[in-house]
Design a protein around this motif. Sequence first.
Motif, short mmCIF file in Angstrom:
data_model
loop_
_atom_site.label_atom_id
_atom_site.label_comp_id
_atom_site.label_asym_id
_atom_site.label_seq_id
_atom_site.Cartn_x
_atom_site.Cartn_y
_atom_site.Cartn_z
N ASP A 63 0.81 -1.23 0.00
CA ASP A 63 0.00 0.00 0.00
C ASP A 63 0.84 1.27 0.00
O ASP A 63 0.33 2.36 0.28
CB ASP A 63 -0.95 0.01 1.19
N THR A 64 2.13 1.17 -0.34
CA THR A 64 3.01 2.33 -0.30
C THR A 64 3.18 3.01 -1.65
O THR A 64 3.88 4.01 -1.75
CB THR A 64 4.40 1.92 0.23
N TRP A 65 2.58 2.43 -2.71
CA TRP A 65 2.83 2.95 -4.06
C TRP A 65 1.56 2.92 -4.89
O TRP A 65 0.59 2.24 -4.55
CB TRP A 65 3.93 2.14 -4.76
N ASP A 66 1.57 3.68 -5.99
CA ASP A 66 0.43 3.74 -6.88
C ASP A 66 0.77 3.32 -8.31
O ASP A 66 -0.02 2.67 -8.98
CB ASP A 66 -0.15 5.16 -6.90
N ILE A 67 1.96 3.73 -8.81
CA ILE A 67 2.40 3.35 -10.15
C ILE A 67 3.84 2.84 -10.06
O ILE A 67 4.55 3.14 -9.10
CB ILE A 67 2.28 4.52 -11.16
N ALA A 68 4.26 2.07 -11.07
CA ALA A 68 5.61 1.50 -11.05
C ALA A 68 6.17 1.47 -12.47
O ALA A 68 5.46 1.17 -13.43
CB ALA A 68 5.58 0.09 -10.47
N PHE A 69 7.46 1.75 -12.58
CA PHE A 69 8.15 1.86 -13.87
C PHE A 69 9.12 0.69 -14.02
O PHE A 69 9.99 0.48 -13.17
CB PHE A 69 8.91 3.18 -13.96
N TYR A 207 6.29 4.54 -7.38
CA TYR A 207 6.04 5.95 -7.05
C TYR A 207 4.66 6.09 -6.41
O TYR A 207 3.69 5.45 -6.83
CB TYR A 207 6.10 6.83 -8.30
N SER A 208 4.61 6.93 -5.38
CA SER A 208 3.35 7.22 -4.69
C SER A 208 2.86 8.60 -5.08
O SER A 208 3.53 9.61 -4.80
CB SER A 208 3.55 7.14 -3.17
N LEU A 209 1.70 8.66 -5.72
CA LEU A 209 1.08 9.95 -6.04
C LEU A 209 0.46 10.58 -4.80
O LEU A 209 0.23 11.79 -4.76
CB LEU A 209 -0.01 9.77 -7.11
N VAL A 210 0.21 9.78 -3.80
CA VAL A 210 -0.38 10.27 -2.56
C VAL A 210 0.69 10.92 -1.69
O VAL A 210 0.49 12.00 -1.12
CB VAL A 210 -1.08 9.12 -1.80
N ASN A 211 1.85 10.28 -1.60
CA ASN A 211 2.93 10.78 -0.75
C ASN A 211 4.00 11.56 -1.51
O ASN A 211 5.01 11.97 -0.92
CB ASN A 211 3.57 9.62 0.01
N ASP A 212 3.81 11.71 -2.82
CA ASP A 212 4.70 12.53 -3.65
C ASP A 212 6.16 12.08 -3.57
O ASP A 212 7.07 12.89 -3.33
CB ASP A 212 4.61 14.02 -3.26
N GLY A 213 6.40 10.81 -3.79
CA GLY A 213 7.79 10.35 -3.76
C GLY A 213 7.95 8.95 -4.29
O GLY A 213 6.99 8.17 -4.36
N TYR A 214 9.19 8.62 -4.67
CA TYR A 214 9.48 7.27 -5.16
C TYR A 214 9.56 6.30 -3.99
O TYR A 214 9.79 6.69 -2.84
CB TYR A 214 10.78 7.27 -5.98
N VAL A 215 9.37 5.03 -4.29
CA VAL A 215 9.39 3.98 -3.27
C VAL A 215 10.30 2.86 -3.78
O VAL A 215 10.01 2.23 -4.79
CB VAL A 215 7.98 3.42 -2.98
N ASP A 216 11.39 2.63 -3.09
CA ASP A 216 12.33 1.55 -3.40
C ASP A 216 11.95 0.37 -2.51
O ASP A 216 12.30 0.35 -1.33
CB ASP A 216 13.76 2.02 -3.15
N ARG A 217 11.22 -0.61 -3.06
CA ARG A 217 10.57 -1.59 -2.20
C ARG A 217 10.85 -3.05 -2.57
O ARG A 217 10.19 -3.95 -2.05
CB ARG A 217 9.05 -1.37 -2.21
#
Length: 354
Positions: A63-69, A207-217
């Motif tokens: 639940d920490t991210w919204d989109i992924a590249f 990347y989280s559009l809610v928290n405005d930042g990338y997520v290395d997970r």
Amino acid sequence: ASDWSSDVCSSDLLYTFNVLVVLMLSAQITFSQVTDSSSMGPGYLNDVFYSMENGVVESSPRDTWDIAFFTPRFSAGIMVNDGMDVKLYTYPKDDTTGWASIDTAGLHTWPRLYNSPAEWEEGAFNRNSTGHPDYGWGWYNMSNHHLYGDSIYILDIPGAGLKKLWIIEKKSIENIYIFKYADIDGTKETEVELDVSKYENKRFIYYSLVNDGYVDREPEKETWDIQFTRYFEEISDNEGNVVNYPVTGVASNIDIGANHFYPVSPDFADWSSEPFDSTRNVIGHDWKSFDFSTGWIIADSNIYFVQNYKGDVYKLVFTYWSGATAGDFAVQKELISLVSVDEFSKVESDFIVY
């Protein structure tokens, strides 16, 4: 003896010696069954990255991210977190020139976009692709190898509401994405330049559009073989229509081979009788089923084989599934084919040559 007979004798002796050495080394290698267990957590909140050789490599909240590249330089793959029910729609009323005046009337009648259950690289943002040079969210430019976004997307994020998103450009050589997003009314507009080259040792950068930042997970890309996760599978309904349905199961890492045998006896080991398949959902979700009177049932006579990046083959049998209350699972695995030459360095054997 003549030279010819001497050559034959030498050849036979060398062949016999080689066979004996292989047999002696093979005799030292013993494979045993291992029972391993872990948990995705209540509500299947975590993705569990699993190595057939080493067990659980990492467990990451979903639940920490919204989109992924997807990280390769010459890839346009972009996923949405549909496992957390983040809904994605292509804005059908205008192209990118309509960014400032979004009209969401009828939103939930628009076709929802899902990640491919079979191919990691074919994310939800790519599902409108018609083939090269059209990659769904944008077009490939042959002169500079960049991709340019031609679509606006609407995301419905649980707990955060509607957001609009425009993947503006990918600079393929540099491996940089440029995109912008905002709340649906245009407020909180943010433009991002994401340097994916820093994460090429991973499959995806999130990347989280809610928290405005990338997520290395996630762990490094070749340290895990399969992932216990939640995703949408394409399933036939009672009328024969294909529908997208949320499931919890196992996804294979890219280029990890797997195959499936059913029904077979518990000692079945003929893994090479069927070719390996490297698609994402070979193992999938249907090794278990739910019975309203007894709860979760693990299918018996059901065996999978997984070939890791070394080339070693493991037998995989699912033995326990708790369901969403705890998200616990257990597997039985066995190394049955050792292909890696360097593994022989672990063998201790003494032999005398006369």
